[in-house]
Scaffold this active site. Structure first.
Site, PDB file in Angstrom:
ATOM      1  N   ARG A   1     -16.636  20.026  59.359  1.00  0.00           N
ATOM      2  CA  ARG A   1     -15.840  20.923  58.506  1.00  0.00           C
ATOM      3  C   ARG A   1     -15.101  22.005  59.304  1.00  0.00           C
ATOM      4  O   ARG A   1     -14.221  22.664  58.774  1.00  0.00           O
ATOM      5  CB  ARG A   1     -16.757  21.551  57.440  1.00  0.00           C
ATOM      6  CG  ARG A   1     -17.185  20.575  56.366  1.00  0.00           C
ATOM      7  CD  ARG A   1     -18.342  21.081  55.530  1.00  0.00           C
ATOM      8  NE  ARG A   1     -19.639  20.882  56.184  1.00  0.00           N
ATOM      9  CZ  ARG A   1     -20.812  21.246  55.660  1.00  0.00           C
ATOM     10  NH1 ARG A   1     -20.845  21.842  54.494  1.00  0.00           N
ATOM     11  NH2 ARG A   1     -21.940  21.026  56.312  1.00  0.00           N
TER      12      ARG A   1
ATOM     13  N   ASN B   1       0.424  61.505  94.785  1.00  0.00           N
ATOM     14  CA  ASN B   1       1.375  61.384  93.683  1.00  0.00           C
ATOM     15  C   ASN B   1       2.255  60.162  93.919  1.00  0.00           C
ATOM     16  O   ASN B   1       3.010  60.106  94.887  1.00  0.00           O
ATOM     17  CB  ASN B   1       2.240  62.638  93.571  1.00  0.00           C
ATOM     18  CG  ASN B   1       3.033  62.595  92.283  1.00  0.00           C
ATOM     19  OD1 ASN B   1       2.484  62.774  91.198  1.00  0.00           O
ATOM     20  ND2 ASN B   1       4.314  62.288  92.395  1.00  0.00           N
TER      21      ASN B   1
ATOM     22  N   ALA C   1     -28.829  21.748  67.069  1.00  0.00           N
ATOM     23  CA  ALA C   1     -27.462  21.979  67.558  1.00  0.00           C
ATOM     24  C   ALA C   1     -26.769  20.672  67.917  1.00  0.00           C
ATOM     25  O   ALA C   1     -25.903  20.625  68.779  1.00  0.00           O
ATOM     26  CB  ALA C   1     -27.506  22.899  68.773  1.00  0.00           C
TER      27      ALA C   1
ATOM     28  N   ASN D   1       3.184  43.286  97.266  1.00  0.00           N
ATOM     29  CA  ASN D   1       1.922  42.876  97.896  1.00  0.00           C
ATOM     30  C   ASN D   1       1.816  41.366  98.086  1.00  0.00           C
ATOM     31  O   ASN D   1       0.870  40.881  98.677  1.00  0.00           O
ATOM     32  CB  ASN D   1       0.730  43.371  97.061  1.00  0.00           C
ATOM     33  CG  ASN D   1       0.727  42.813  95.661  1.00  0.00           C
ATOM     34  OD1 ASN D   1       1.783  42.649  95.048  1.00  0.00           O
ATOM     35  ND2 ASN D   1      -0.446  42.495  95.147  1.00  0.00           N
TER      36      ASN D   1
ATOM     37  N   ALA E   1       7.751  57.878  90.205  1.00  0.00           N
ATOM     38  CA  ALA E   1       8.178  56.925  89.172  1.00  0.00           C
ATOM     39  C   ALA E   1       8.787  55.683  89.815  1.00  0.00           C
ATOM     40  O   ALA E   1       9.574  55.788  90.748  1.00  0.00           O
ATOM     41  CB  ALA E   1       9.197  57.587  88.261  1.00  0.00           C
TER      42      ALA E   1
ATOM     43  N   ARG F   1      16.253  54.277 103.724  1.00  0.00           N
ATOM     44  CA  ARG F   1      17.304  53.807 102.816  1.00  0.00           C
ATOM     45  C   ARG F   1      18.638  54.066 103.497  1.00  0.00           C
ATOM     46  O   ARG F   1      18.726  54.871 104.443  1.00  0.00           O
ATOM     47  CB  ARG F   1      17.241  54.564 101.492  1.00  0.00           C
ATOM     48  CG  ARG F   1      17.539  56.037 101.664  1.00  0.00           C
ATOM     49  CD  ARG F   1      17.428  56.811 100.366  1.00  0.00           C
ATOM     50  NE  ARG F   1      17.859  58.169 100.571  1.00  0.00           N
ATOM     51  CZ  ARG F   1      17.239  59.233 100.094  1.00  0.00           C
ATOM     52  NH1 ARG F   1      16.140  59.090  99.380  1.00  0.00           N
ATOM     53  NH2 ARG F   1      17.708  60.440 100.323  1.00  0.00           N
TER      54      ARG F   1
HETATM   55  C1  UD1 Z   1     -28.854  22.548  55.921  1.00  0.00           C
HETATM   56  C2  UD1 Z   1     -30.034  22.309  54.974  1.00  0.00           C
HETATM   57  C3  UD1 Z   1     -29.790  23.091  53.680  1.00  0.00           C
HETATM   58  C4  UD1 Z   1     -29.628  24.553  53.984  1.00  0.00           C
HETATM   59  C5  UD1 Z   1     -28.533  24.783  55.047  1.00  0.00           C
HETATM   60  C6  UD1 Z   1     -28.594  26.228  55.544  1.00  0.00           C
HETATM   61  C7  UD1 Z   1     -30.864  20.044  55.404  1.00  0.00           C
HETATM   62  C8  UD1 Z   1     -30.935  18.654  54.910  1.00  0.00           C
HETATM   63  N1  UD1 Z   1     -30.151  20.901  54.673  1.00  0.00           N
HETATM   64  O1  UD1 Z   1     -27.690  22.030  55.296  1.00  0.00           O
HETATM   65  O2  UD1 Z   1     -30.882  22.900  52.773  1.00  0.00           O
HETATM   66  O3  UD1 Z   1     -29.322  25.275  52.815  1.00  0.00           O
HETATM   67  O4  UD1 Z   1     -28.742  23.941  56.197  1.00  0.00           O
HETATM   68  O5  UD1 Z   1     -27.539  26.539  56.413  1.00  0.00           O
HETATM   69  O6  UD1 Z   1     -31.493  20.368  56.405  1.00  0.00           O
HETATM   70  N2  UD1 Z   1     -27.912  18.901  62.930  1.00  0.00           N
HETATM   71  C9  UD1 Z   1     -28.457  18.180  63.958  1.00  0.00           C
HETATM   72  N3  UD1 Z   1     -28.553  16.828  63.830  1.00  0.00           N
HETATM   73  C10 UD1 Z   1     -28.178  16.169  62.705  1.00  0.00           C
HETATM   74  C11 UD1 Z   1     -27.628  16.915  61.644  1.00  0.00           C
HETATM   75  C12 UD1 Z   1     -27.528  18.281  61.777  1.00  0.00           C
HETATM   76  O7  UD1 Z   1     -28.832  18.728  64.999  1.00  0.00           O
HETATM   77  O8  UD1 Z   1     -28.317  14.937  62.676  1.00  0.00           O
HETATM   78  C13 UD1 Z   1     -27.796  20.361  63.078  1.00  0.00           C
HETATM   79  C14 UD1 Z   1     -26.402  20.890  62.959  1.00  0.00           C
HETATM   80  O9  UD1 Z   1     -25.792  20.969  64.238  1.00  0.00           O
HETATM   81  C15 UD1 Z   1     -26.593  22.267  62.362  1.00  0.00           C
HETATM   82  C16 UD1 Z   1     -27.902  22.144  61.592  1.00  0.00           C
HETATM   83  O10 UD1 Z   1     -28.538  20.959  62.046  1.00  0.00           O
HETATM   84  O11 UD1 Z   1     -26.781  23.251  63.367  1.00  0.00           O
HETATM   85  C17 UD1 Z   1     -27.672  22.049  60.073  1.00  0.00           C
HETATM   86  O12 UD1 Z   1     -26.854  20.924  59.805  1.00  0.00           O
HETATM   87  P1  UD1 Z   1     -25.749  20.944  58.680  1.00  0.00           P
HETATM   88  O13 UD1 Z   1     -25.127  19.615  58.614  1.00  0.00           O
HETATM   89  O14 UD1 Z   1     -24.865  22.119  58.889  1.00  0.00           O
HETATM   90  O15 UD1 Z   1     -26.656  21.154  57.383  1.00  0.00           O
HETATM   91  P2  UD1 Z   1     -26.246  21.823  56.013  1.00  0.00           P
HETATM   92  O16 UD1 Z   1     -25.479  20.840  55.199  1.00  0.00           O
HETATM   93  O17 UD1 Z   1     -25.625  23.133  56.244  1.00  0.00           O
HETATM   94 CA    CA Z   2     -24.891  24.214  58.023  1.00  0.00          CA
END
Ligand code: UD1
Ligand code: CA
Length: 460
Positions: free
Chosen positions: A14, A381, A8, A390, A384, A444
């Site tokens: 994107r 009741n 995460a 308040n 209306a 009133r």
């Molecule tokens: C990744 C997979 C791909 C797969 C897809 C599925 C890799 C190289 N590719 O691609 O094969 O089909 O997921 O959804 O693993 N993240 C980190 N640190 C980083 C980079 C990413 O924690 O340095 C986390 C992101 O927050 C995300 C997850 O890893 O939750 C996936 O990263 P993302 O860049 O979305 O990978 P995809 O290009 O979707």
């Molecule tokens: Ca992804």
């Protein structure tokens, strides 16, 4: 022993958002919370969330939530990935935290929110039965654009995973994709992680390259490919929301709920419904809402964090953070604006707003009223246009109204105010002083009639 890691740390470029991607909301819960939710039947011994981009925000969101809903989300530890150098680099950050761990590591992407816990169980089972070094969840997608492609032999043993952007045109024809969900034998993974290299289009360390370094690595197909949808942009977020809505609605229809024009209705998956509830078009049910049997909700209603008893109707109305007991008729156009409790058998009608107010049983507020900070008895009741004044501009004050009291049309009740039981207020009164039981109040100006009177100018 199973440990879980959730990726995460990525920025989610994107999404074009100032909010970290994994905190975007899907059906009332963030993406990463949904991922945590999918772990319920696994009970991992540890759950490590890898955070980086706006990590503090992710931590706060998850720790706050955890206290509120501690019985269903697992306890989490946070691991920092200060630079986002790829999914492999993210997992490398676990090395000091999992030293000496000999079990399996389940890796989940924080942006894959629709996974079912049964799917994860099946992945773990296959991994353990076959004693794989790694097991990868895969799917056959009608449109595999953007995903890593998985190449296997006839026995589902993975030979290679190639990211979409690194694929040749021929490789892009392969529709079997990597879901971003893996189970690894941790000691094997730990030994191989330092060997990852960043020789790809993005110059990142890919977790997927581990398949070249450990063996055997097996692919397991997910039954329903919709489960593994990854959220990278707003369009995919909308698609996930549609899938989630379809899932939730099918569940409630199978359980005996009627949905009229389901496409126009949204229901969070935190909502609970009883059989023989009817949901009319353009209605939205959110949060911690519970609706009992026989209710007819909508058209055009929004019910959020509220509990509705049996046989309630709510037509073109908004009900938030409130309790509505059985046999009530709400609306059209009523607004229960928070901390409202409506007793059984009441009518809260057209253009009535209630805030922080308690109504007894069989009380009617049929038209054009505002009650705030009021406690109202049984069989009252409210005429209306009755309004509680308040708020004096600084503080709010309470109004108490006893059983069977009737307020005339256009009464203004200036709080703090206590009206006893069986009080009658004449229409148009502005009531500023407390009233005992069994009184008639007329507050009133008396009507004056001057017969034969005309404007001077009109007489000329
Ligand atoms: C990744 C997979 C791909 C797969 C897809 C599925 C890799 C190289 N590719 O691609 O094969 O089909 O997921 O959804 O693993 N993240 C980190 N640190 C980083 C980079 C990413 O924690 O340095 C986390 C992101 O927050 C995300 C997850 O890893 O939750 C996936 O990263 P993302 O860049 O979305 O990978 P995809 O290009 O979707
Ligand atoms: Ca992804």
């Amino acid at each position: 022993m199973i440990a879980v890691a959730i990726l995460a740390a990525g920025r989610g470029t994107r999404m074009k958002s100032s909010l970290p991607k994994v905190l975007h909301s899907l059906g009332g819960r963030s993406l990463v919370e949904r991922v945590l939710q999918s772990l319920t039947s696994i009970s991992p011994s540890r759950c490590l969330v890898i955070v980086g981009y706006q990590g503090e925000q992710v931590k706060t969101a998850l720790t706050g939530r955890h206290e509120e809903e501690s019985n269903f989300l697992p306890a989490v530890e946070f691991v920092e990935q200060t630079e986002q150098l790829g999914t492999g680099h993210a997992i490398q950050q676990l090395l000091p935290h999992l030293e000496g761990f000999t079990g399996d590591l389940l890796v989940l992407n924080g942006d894959v929110p629709l996974l079912r816990s049964e799917t994860l169980k099946h992945l773990l089972q296959t991994h353990q039965e076959h004693q794989n070094a790694a097991t990868v969840l895969t799917a056959h997608l009608p449109n595999p654009q953007g995903y890593g492609r998985v190449f296997c032999d006839g026995q589902n043993i993975i030979k290679q995973i190639v990211e979409h952007r690194d694929c040749t045109d021929a490789q892009k024809q392969n529709r079997r994709i990597n879901a971003g969900v893996y189970c690894f034998r941790w000691p094997d993974l730990a030994a191989s992680l330092p060997l990852l290299q960043a020789n790809n289009d993005q110059q990142e360390y890919y977790l997927t390259d581990i398949v070249d370094l450990v063996a055997p690595v097996m692919a397991v197909d997910v039954e329903d490919y919709q489960e593994i949808l990854g959220i990278n942009d707003r369009e995919q977020l909308a698609t996930a929301s549609e899938i989630l809505q379809r899932r939730v609605k099918s569940k409630w229809m199978a359980a005996g709920v009627t949905l009229i024009d389901p496409a126009s209705i949204t229901i969070d998956d935190t909502v609970q419904l009883q059989p023989d509830v009817i949901i009319e078009p353009q209605t939205h049910l959110r949060g911690n809402t519970v609706i009992q049997s026989g209710c007819r909700i909508g058209p055009g209603s929004l019910i959020e964090n509220s509990q509705l008893g049996e046989n309630v109707t709510a037509l073109y109305s908004v009900i938030t953070d409130s309790v509505v007991k059985a046999e009530n008729s709400i609306g059209p156009y009523a607004h229960l604006r928070g901390h409202v409790e409506v007793g059984a058998g009441c009518r809260v009608g057209n253009f009535v707003e209630l805030k922080n107010t308690l109504l007894g049983d069989k009380t009617n507020i049929a038209h054009l009223s505002y009650l705030g900070d009021a406690t109202v008895g049984d069989r009252v009741n409210i005429g209306a246009g009755t309004i509680t004044a308040n708020y004096d501009g600084v503080d709010k004050h309470p109004t108490q109204i006893g059983d069977r009291t009737k307020t005339g049309a256009n009464s203004t009740l200036v709080a703090p105010l206590t009206l006893g039981a069986d009080v009658t207020i004449a229409a148009g009164s502005t009531v500023t002083e407390d009233v005992e039981n069994d009184c008639l109040v007329i507050a009133r100006a008396r009507q004056v009639i001057k017969p034969g009177w005309r404007l001077k100018s009109a007489q000329d």
